[in-house]
Write a protein that holds these residues in place. Structure first.
Motif, short mmCIF file in Angstrom:
data_model
loop_
_atom_site.label_atom_id
_atom_site.label_comp_id
_atom_site.label_asym_id
_atom_site.label_seq_id
_atom_site.Cartn_x
_atom_site.Cartn_y
_atom_site.Cartn_z
N GLN A 1 0.81 -1.22 0.00
CA GLN A 1 0.00 0.00 0.00
C GLN A 1 0.85 1.27 0.00
OE1 GLN A 1 -2.76 -0.73 -0.99
NE2 GLN A 1 -4.32 -0.80 0.60
N LEU A 2 2.03 1.22 0.63
CA LEU A 2 2.84 2.44 0.73
C LEU A 2 3.32 2.94 -0.64
CD1 LEU A 2 5.08 2.30 3.90
CD2 LEU A 2 2.67 2.81 3.64
N THR B 1 11.31 8.09 4.60
CA THR B 1 11.36 7.03 5.62
C THR B 1 10.14 6.12 5.51
OG1 THR B 1 10.12 8.29 7.27
CG2 THR B 1 12.53 8.59 7.23
N PHE B 2 10.26 4.94 6.10
CA PHE B 2 9.15 3.98 6.12
C PHE B 2 7.95 4.56 6.89
CE2 PHE B 2 7.07 0.55 8.58
CZ PHE B 2 6.50 -0.16 7.53
N PHE B 3 8.23 5.12 8.08
CA PHE B 3 7.11 5.61 8.88
C PHE B 3 6.50 6.88 8.28
CE2 PHE B 3 9.12 2.80 12.00
CZ PHE B 3 8.00 2.04 12.31
N GLY B 4 7.29 7.61 7.51
CA GLY B 4 6.72 8.72 6.75
C GLY B 4 5.69 8.19 5.76
N GLY B 5 6.00 7.06 5.15
CA GLY B 5 5.06 6.41 4.23
C GLY B 5 3.82 5.91 4.94
N VAL B 6 4.01 5.34 6.14
CA VAL B 6 2.86 4.86 6.92
C VAL B 6 1.94 6.03 7.27
CG1 VAL B 6 2.15 3.78 9.11
CG2 VAL B 6 4.11 2.86 7.83
N ARG B 7 2.54 7.14 7.68
CA ARG B 7 1.71 8.31 8.03
C ARG B 7 0.96 8.84 6.81
NH1 ARG B 7 6.14 9.41 11.48
NH2 ARG B 7 7.16 10.71 9.92
N THR C 1 3.06 5.91 -8.54
CA THR C 1 3.88 5.11 -7.63
C THR C 1 4.82 6.00 -6.83
OG1 THR C 1 3.82 3.42 -9.37
CG2 THR C 1 5.33 3.04 -7.55
N VAL C 2 5.09 5.59 -5.59
CA VAL C 2 5.97 6.36 -4.71
C VAL C 2 6.99 5.41 -4.09
CG1 VAL C 2 6.06 7.82 -2.64
CG2 VAL C 2 4.09 7.96 -4.18
N ASP C 3 8.26 5.76 -4.17
CA ASP C 3 9.30 5.00 -3.46
C ASP C 3 9.30 5.42 -1.99
OD1 ASP C 3 9.99 3.92 -5.87
OD2 ASP C 3 12.02 4.75 -5.94
N PHE C 4 9.84 4.57 -1.13
CA PHE C 4 9.98 4.97 0.28
C PHE C 4 11.26 4.38 0.87
CE2 PHE C 4 8.72 0.97 2.25
CZ PHE C 4 7.87 0.39 1.32
N ALA C 5 11.78 5.10 1.86
CA ALA C 5 12.97 4.69 2.62
C ALA C 5 14.08 4.13 1.72
CB ALA C 5 12.57 3.64 3.66
N PRO C 6 14.51 4.91 0.71
CA PRO C 6 15.50 4.37 -0.23
C PRO C 6 16.87 4.13 0.40
CG PRO C 6 15.14 6.70 -0.65
CD PRO C 6 14.11 6.29 0.37
N ASN C 7 17.14 4.81 1.52
CA ASN C 7 18.47 4.65 2.13
C ASN C 7 18.50 3.63 3.26
OD1 ASN C 7 19.56 6.69 0.45
ND2 ASN C 7 18.64 8.25 1.78
#
Ligand SMILES: [Zn+2]
Length: 371
Positions: A253-254, A341-347, A284-290
């Motif tokens: 979903q992210l 970040t991952f949690f940025g994506g969750v939010r 589409t959106v990438d997340f937490a690439p680093n």
């Protein structure tokens, strides 16, 4: 089997310079580095680690002479191992990007049947519908939760959707159970997925679906029931399936169901405004690439822009390809969206759900950023 029929086909604009330039640059990357787009040793080692992780966690839950609370806790890594195999082995294999050998790809793709889902149905739902029509309402089955949730503007709103940003996480945990026992059979029986007709599995595909379900039932229920009361076995299963379902749903979903992603629709003649490659980037959106550990675990699904553009390339290459894609998008003035970040994506997913859960009139009055 994989051509969506039935409802009028959506037509993208002809491929343009953007896709051609991207392909040339990615081809040049492989020529320059001498790397193979598929069949990397990193993938095989990773697979061994994930299956060993699964086997170890399963052994602790079912066989090991450990206190009950340890058995219960081990259900969490067991569910995460199942999701990890889905992300990193099954998903690549289903796209034919795990190995250069198509038979080996198919063999590894059966890992999904071992985990309780039909690889046959997944190929149609994911490869054909989702990858072609990402975020197009009425065509991408991944944004179709039926009455249980509203993930696109064109979907019917019911009062309960006002709370979907709260209850949907629980539903994600139940996705696995529904998938294992209902979805595949219902799709087979109906011969359709959403508005699309799906050719029913025949021959070896039908056998694989049935045998896969039987193997899954044996691993999940029959074998453990020799060692534990069936009530505990069912509880272990529900907990592992919950962990696995939440992990799978959140990661998928992210990439698409977040505030930053577009949800374009075709015009009355079923034509899209953009070409296919541009559409994949916009939706589409990438997340937490680093985050290298997360990237390893989610099988590069945090680089979904790259995955949607190049699904036939093994995911271990996505971080390097992302540089090429980002630069090319900038040159062609196509928004390339990344959640740091991952949690940025969750939010962002949470805010997206809350906005879509409001009545269409109320949602329209609020800008996305403040929703
Ligand atoms: Zn995919």
């Amino acid at each position: 089997m994989q051509s969506p029929s039935d409802s009028p086909a959506v037509k993208f604009s002809p491929h343009g310079d953007f896709r051609r330039t991207l392909r040339e640059r990615v081809d040049a990357y492989f020529a320059r580095t001498g790397l193979e787009p598929r069949g990397q040793w990193a993938m095989y080692i990773k697979s061994v680690v994930l299956f060993a992780w699964f086997g170890l966690a399963y052994s602790i839950v079912v066989f090991a002479p450990v206190p009950f609370f340890v058995r219960l806790l081990a259900v969490i890594p067991l569910g995460l191992a199942g999701a990890g195999i889905g992300f990193s082995v099954m998903h690549d294999a289903g796209h034919g990007s795990y190995s250069k050998n198509s038979k080996f790809n198919q063999l590894m793709f059966y890992s999904l049947d071992f985990l309780g889902g039909s690889s046959y149905v997944w190929r149609f739902k994911h490869n054909t519908l989702h990858h072609t029509y990402a975020n197009i309402e009425g065509h991408d089955d991944d944004i179709n939760m039926g009455i249980l949730g509203r993930l696109a503007e064109g979907q019917r709103h019911v009062a309960a959707h006002r709370f979907q940003h709260i209850y949907v996480w629980f539903l994600y945990g139940m996705i696995g159970v529904k998938w294992h026992f209902y979805d595949d059979f219902a799709t087979w029986y109906a011969g359709r997925l959403g508005d699309r007709e799906m050719p029913r599995p025949r021959g070896k595909d039908a056998v694989a679906l049935i045998v896969g379900k039987l193997v899954f039932l044996s691993v999940c229920f029959v074998i453990p029931s020799f060692f534990h009361h069936i009530g505990w076995v069912i509880l272990f299963y529900l907990m592992a399936a919950f962990v696995e379902g939440v992990a799978l749903a959140v990661v998928f979903q992210l990439a698409h169901c977040v505030e930053e992603a577009d949800f374009p629709l075709p015009d009355e003649a079923m034509r899209m405004q953009t070409d296919w490659a541009t559409h994949q980037v916009l939706t589409t959106v990438d997340f937490a690439p680093n985050n290298r550990l997360l990237s390893w675990y989610v099988g590069g699904l945090n680089f979904q822009i790259e995955h949607h553009l190049f699904p036939k390339i093994t995911h271990v290459h996505y971080p390097a390809i992302a540089e090429i894609v980002r630069e090319t998008c900038n040159e062609f003035a196509i928004p390339y969206r990344v959640q740091p970040t991952f949690f940025g994506g969750v939010r962002s997913h949470y805010r997206f759900l809350r906005r879509m859960g409001r009545t269409p009139e109320a949602g329209a009055l609020l800008p996305a950023a403040s929703a």
